[in-house]
Each structure stands twice: as structure tokens, then as C-alpha cells.
Design an enzyme around this catalytic site. Structure first.
Site, short mmCIF file in Angstrom:
data_model
loop_
_atom_site.label_atom_id
_atom_site.label_comp_id
_atom_site.label_asym_id
_atom_site.label_seq_id
_atom_site.Cartn_x
_atom_site.Cartn_y
_atom_site.Cartn_z
N ARG A 6 0.83 -1.20 0.00
CA ARG A 6 0.00 0.00 0.00
C ARG A 6 0.86 1.25 0.00
O ARG A 6 1.94 1.27 0.57
CB ARG A 6 -0.88 0.04 1.25
CG ARG A 6 -2.04 -0.91 1.26
CD ARG A 6 -3.18 -0.50 0.34
NE ARG A 6 -3.44 0.93 0.36
CZ ARG A 6 -4.34 1.53 1.11
NH1 ARG A 6 -5.08 0.85 1.95
NH2 ARG A 6 -4.51 2.85 1.03
N ARG A 62 4.64 5.09 -16.61
CA ARG A 62 5.27 5.02 -17.93
C ARG A 62 6.55 5.86 -17.99
O ARG A 62 7.34 5.72 -18.92
CB ARG A 62 4.30 5.48 -19.01
CG ARG A 62 3.02 4.67 -19.04
CD ARG A 62 3.26 3.19 -19.32
NE ARG A 62 2.05 2.41 -19.07
CZ ARG A 62 1.99 1.39 -18.24
NH1 ARG A 62 3.06 1.00 -17.59
NH2 ARG A 62 0.88 0.73 -18.08
N CYS A 74 -6.54 3.18 -13.13
CA CYS A 74 -6.99 4.23 -12.21
C CYS A 74 -8.49 4.09 -11.95
O CYS A 74 -9.24 3.63 -12.80
CB CYS A 74 -6.76 5.61 -12.81
SG CYS A 74 -5.05 6.11 -12.90
N GLU A 77 -12.01 6.95 -5.72
CA GLU A 77 -12.34 6.54 -4.36
C GLU A 77 -13.81 6.83 -4.10
O GLU A 77 -14.38 7.75 -4.70
CB GLU A 77 -11.52 7.34 -3.34
CG GLU A 77 -10.13 6.82 -3.09
CD GLU A 77 -10.11 5.50 -2.32
OE1 GLU A 77 -10.92 5.28 -1.42
OE2 GLU A 77 -9.23 4.70 -2.65
N ARG A 89 -4.15 7.05 -3.87
CA ARG A 89 -3.84 5.80 -3.16
C ARG A 89 -3.37 4.77 -4.18
O ARG A 89 -3.88 4.71 -5.29
CB ARG A 89 -5.08 5.28 -2.44
CG ARG A 89 -5.51 6.12 -1.26
CD ARG A 89 -6.85 5.61 -0.73
NE ARG A 89 -7.26 6.25 0.49
CZ ARG A 89 -7.97 7.39 0.55
NH1 ARG A 89 -8.32 8.01 -0.57
NH2 ARG A 89 -8.33 7.89 1.70
N TYR A 107 3.60 6.07 2.92
CA TYR A 107 2.62 7.15 2.98
C TYR A 107 3.36 8.47 3.01
O TYR A 107 4.24 8.67 3.85
CB TYR A 107 1.71 7.00 4.21
CG TYR A 107 0.83 5.79 4.10
CD1 TYR A 107 -0.45 5.89 3.58
CD2 TYR A 107 1.30 4.52 4.49
CE1 TYR A 107 -1.26 4.77 3.46
CE2 TYR A 107 0.49 3.40 4.36
CZ TYR A 107 -0.78 3.53 3.85
OH TYR A 107 -1.58 2.43 3.71
N ARG A 115 -2.92 5.83 7.73
CA ARG A 115 -2.48 4.63 8.45
C ARG A 115 -1.28 4.95 9.33
O ARG A 115 -0.16 4.51 9.06
CB ARG A 115 -2.11 3.52 7.46
CG ARG A 115 -3.25 2.89 6.70
CD ARG A 115 -4.26 2.15 7.58
NE ARG A 115 -3.71 1.13 8.43
CZ ARG A 115 -3.63 -0.17 8.12
NH1 ARG A 115 -4.09 -0.59 6.99
NH2 ARG A 115 -3.12 -1.02 8.98
#
Length: 123
Positions: A6, A62, A74, A77, A89, A107, A115
Site C-alpha cells: 500500500r 510510464r 486508475c 475513491e 492511493r 505514505y 495509516r
């Protein structure tokens, strides 16, 4: 073994260069931290909050040498009231021998709030 890695970042403005640059930096750090090369990656899913639409953050992949054939997609959310704004994310799935507890999730910026348990140093 396939593992999920993640990562998330935020941008200050809905601006193409900022979206691409922040996504590229995030992806590269995720791969480096977990000793992942493009050939190890099964796929990358990138989601954005509804306030990001200046470009596809997936195009950042790319620009990374050797990542031309990495499958990437893509999506948006879900909109949750009070959730983090201008957030990108990433869910990278990759073949690795690293154990699930040893995976380093990355992150950046305001996304560290998502998180905090994963942004602390591992023992």
C-alpha cells in the site's frame, strides 16, 4: 507469494505535473523499500479522490524506466464525508519472498494520517 503493498500521497493542487510527480515518487519508493522490480509486479491499482481529475496518475508509471509493461489502472475513491482530500492511493501487487508483516507500506504528506500504524518504524 503475491503480496499487496500500500501507498498513498496527497497533492496541494489538482495540477497535472504535481499529480504525476507525486505518484512517480511514491511508486518508486514503494518498489525500492520492498526490493521490487517491474518484472515482479502483477498489477498496480491507483485510486484518486473526486477532487483530482487533471490527469491520470497511472501515466507516472510510464515515466519509470522498465515499467512499460506493468498493468495499471486508475479509479475513483468512494466519497466519504470528512475524508482526506486530494489523495492518491496505490495498491501494488507483487511477487516477493518478503513476509506480510515485513512489507513496507509508504505514505507521504497528508496521507500519513490514513495509516499512522503503518508509518511508524517497524521493530
Amino acid at each position: 507469494m503475491i503480496r499487496g503493498i500500500r501507498g498513498a500521497t496527497t497533492v496541494l493542487e489538482n495540477e497535472k505535473d504535481s499529480i504525476i510527480d507525486n505518484t512517480k515518487i511514491l511508486i518508486q519508493e514503494m518498489a525500492k523499500a520492498n526490493h521490487i522490480v517491474a518484472e515482479d509486479i502483477a498489477s498496480v491499482l491507483i485510486s484518486v479522490t473526486s477532487d483530482i481529475d487533471a490527469t491520470f496518475p497511472a501515466s507516472a508509471l510510464r515515466l519509470i524506466d522498465g515499467w512499460m509493461y506493468v498493468p495499471v489502472m486508475c479509479t475513483k475513491e468512494i466519497e466519504v464525508p470528512g475524508s482526506l482530500e486530494k489523495c492518491i492511493r496505490v495498491m501494488m501487487t507483487a511477487n516477493t519472498k518478503i513476509g506480510q508483516k515485513e512489507i513496507i507500506h509508504v505514505y507521504h504528506h497528508e496521507a500519513k494520517k490514513l495509516r499512522p500504524d503503518l508509518t511508524k518504524k517497524k521493530d
